[in-house]
Design an enzyme around this catalytic site. Sequence first.
Site, short mmCIF file in Angstrom:
data_model
loop_
_atom_site.label_atom_id
_atom_site.label_comp_id
_atom_site.label_asym_id
_atom_site.label_seq_id
_atom_site.Cartn_x
_atom_site.Cartn_y
_atom_site.Cartn_z
N ASP A 16 -78.34 63.24 -26.24
CA ASP A 16 -78.50 64.75 -26.00
C ASP A 16 -77.34 65.60 -26.37
OD1 ASP A 16 -80.06 66.73 -25.19
OD2 ASP A 16 -79.63 66.70 -23.10
N ARG A 20 -76.13 71.89 -28.92
CA ARG A 20 -75.06 72.48 -28.30
C ARG A 20 -73.86 72.18 -28.92
NH1 ARG A 20 -76.46 70.50 -22.37
NH2 ARG A 20 -77.79 69.28 -23.94
N TRP A 21 -73.51 71.07 -29.51
CA TRP A 21 -72.50 70.60 -30.17
C TRP A 21 -72.08 71.45 -31.50
CZ3 TRP A 21 -71.42 68.55 -35.11
CH2 TRP A 21 -70.36 67.89 -35.22
N ARG A 29 -78.00 74.14 -35.40
CA ARG A 29 -78.42 73.00 -34.75
C ARG A 29 -78.74 71.65 -35.56
NH1 ARG A 29 -80.04 73.43 -29.54
NH2 ARG A 29 -81.67 71.56 -30.04
N HIS A 33 -77.80 67.61 -35.62
CA HIS A 33 -78.72 66.47 -35.76
C HIS A 33 -78.32 65.37 -36.77
CE1 HIS A 33 -81.21 68.20 -32.74
NE2 HIS A 33 -81.70 69.06 -33.57
N THR A 62 -92.10 63.04 -26.98
CA THR A 62 -93.35 63.66 -26.99
C THR A 62 -93.24 65.34 -26.86
OG1 THR A 62 -93.88 63.04 -25.03
CG2 THR A 62 -94.93 61.70 -26.57
N GLU A 63 -92.37 65.76 -26.18
CA GLU A 63 -92.13 67.24 -25.79
C GLU A 63 -91.28 67.93 -26.92
OE1 GLU A 63 -91.71 64.82 -23.41
OE2 GLU A 63 -93.72 65.07 -22.64
N TRP A 65 -92.05 68.17 -30.03
CA TRP A 65 -92.65 69.06 -30.87
C TRP A 65 -92.58 70.62 -30.76
CZ3 TRP A 65 -93.91 66.26 -35.11
CH2 TRP A 65 -94.46 64.91 -34.86
N LEU A 127 -78.76 41.66 -32.46
CA LEU A 127 -79.26 42.72 -31.58
C LEU A 127 -80.57 43.39 -31.94
CD1 LEU A 127 -76.77 45.50 -30.75
CD2 LEU A 127 -79.05 46.35 -31.52
N ARG A 190 -81.02 63.85 -15.96
CA ARG A 190 -82.55 63.75 -15.72
C ARG A 190 -82.96 62.70 -16.87
NH1 ARG A 190 -82.25 69.36 -17.25
NH2 ARG A 190 -82.49 69.86 -19.45
C1 IPE Z 1 -80.61 65.57 -28.85
O1 IPE Z 1 -79.91 66.88 -28.99
C2 IPE Z 1 -81.56 65.21 -30.03
C3 IPE Z 1 -82.79 65.61 -29.62
C4 IPE Z 1 -83.48 65.87 -28.39
C5 IPE Z 1 -83.76 65.56 -30.75
P1 IPE Z 1 -80.53 68.21 -28.39
O2 IPE Z 1 -81.38 68.75 -29.81
O3 IPE Z 1 -81.44 68.19 -27.63
O4 IPE Z 1 -79.32 69.20 -28.49
P2 IPE Z 1 -79.38 70.16 -27.23
O5 IPE Z 1 -79.48 69.41 -26.02
O6 IPE Z 1 -80.07 71.12 -27.38
O7 IPE Z 1 -77.77 70.58 -27.40
C1 IPE Z 2 -84.58 64.53 -24.47
O1 IPE Z 2 -83.72 65.46 -24.77
C2 IPE Z 2 -85.07 63.80 -25.63
C3 IPE Z 2 -84.09 63.00 -26.63
C4 IPE Z 2 -83.15 63.09 -26.39
C5 IPE Z 2 -84.97 62.80 -27.76
P1 IPE Z 2 -84.18 66.89 -24.81
O2 IPE Z 2 -83.00 67.90 -24.78
O3 IPE Z 2 -85.58 67.03 -25.46
O4 IPE Z 2 -84.31 66.99 -23.03
P2 IPE Z 2 -84.58 68.27 -22.09
O5 IPE Z 2 -85.47 69.30 -22.85
O6 IPE Z 2 -83.39 68.79 -21.95
O7 IPE Z 2 -85.11 67.75 -20.71
MG MG Z 3 -81.17 68.37 -25.34
#
Ligand code: IPE
Ligand code: IPE
Ligand code: MG
Length: 241
Positions: A16, A20-21, A29, A33, A62-63, A65, A127, A190
């Site tokens: 995660d 933000r990074w 953003r 990725h 799944t969220e 999207w 692995l 979480r």
């Molecule tokens: C994790 O980084 C990658 C995915 C969830 C696809 P985020 O895209 O969630 O990055 P933040 O949490 O918005 O910084």
């Molecule tokens: C969780 O990260 C999903 C993945 C890392 C793929 P999110 O960034 O989607 O989670 P929430 O929305 O902060 O809970």
């Molecule tokens: Mg995130």
Amino acid sequence: MSDERKIPAHVAIILDGNGRWAKQKGMPRNYGHLQGAKAVEAILYDADELGIKYLTVYAFSTENWNRPDGEVTALMEILAKYLKSSLKKSMKNNVRCRIIGERTRLNATINKAIDDLEEATKDNTGLTFTIAINYGGRDEIVRAVRKIAEDVKTGNLEPEAISEAMISSNLDTAGLPDPDLMIRTCGEQRISNFLVWQLAYTEFYYTDIAWPDFNRAELEKAIDAYNKRTRRFGGLVKGEE
Ligand code: IPE
Ligand code: IPE
Ligand code: MG
């Protein structure tokens, strides 16, 4: 300490903080990725060297999207590229790859890349690397329950015969041991619908480091923290009686 250090067999990671990074660096953003995918590649080999047997990463939920179309498209492109480039490297490193999650919503390019990667690496004995794509723990349980319900419907299964082992073996993770250690980066504490069944007795480790900055030293910190935990599984350990 490093000598007697216990290495968790199965490490699961919620990667995660890519967005933000990048934002913090004044970048889009999607740049986060891209760098996040590179960090996954690096950590896979660090995990292998450290003796971790199973590594599972949450790449797309799944969220997810629900994100803007441009970000979803970029993530799918990065995933497709990652899966394709993983084939050669996994063969070279004896890594067995597997993808968990719901496949029908993924496009043909990704589905083909998944099939090719799983097929090519299926007999590798090193692995086991599992990538969760369009994965939701609740969705996985719903799909498992439907499969089991079919057997009940046809009269091949008595409801009383449904066991925890049967549920586990109908999940996408069938055959994988439950994670010993779950790491989540970038401050959030979480599980965001990751492995909801499998994490029942997993140790959780959270760090403020954003995923693209996560590296071997950070992984070792997580393993050190894991070594300080007492796993009881509801019982007592020696000396506590
Ligand atoms: C994790 O980084 C990658 C995915 C969830 C696809 P985020 O895209 O969630 O990055 P933040 O949490 O918005 O910084
Ligand atoms: C969780 O990260 C999903 C993945 C890392 C793929 P999110 O960034 O989607 O989670 P929430 O929305 O902060 O809970
Ligand atoms: Mg995130």
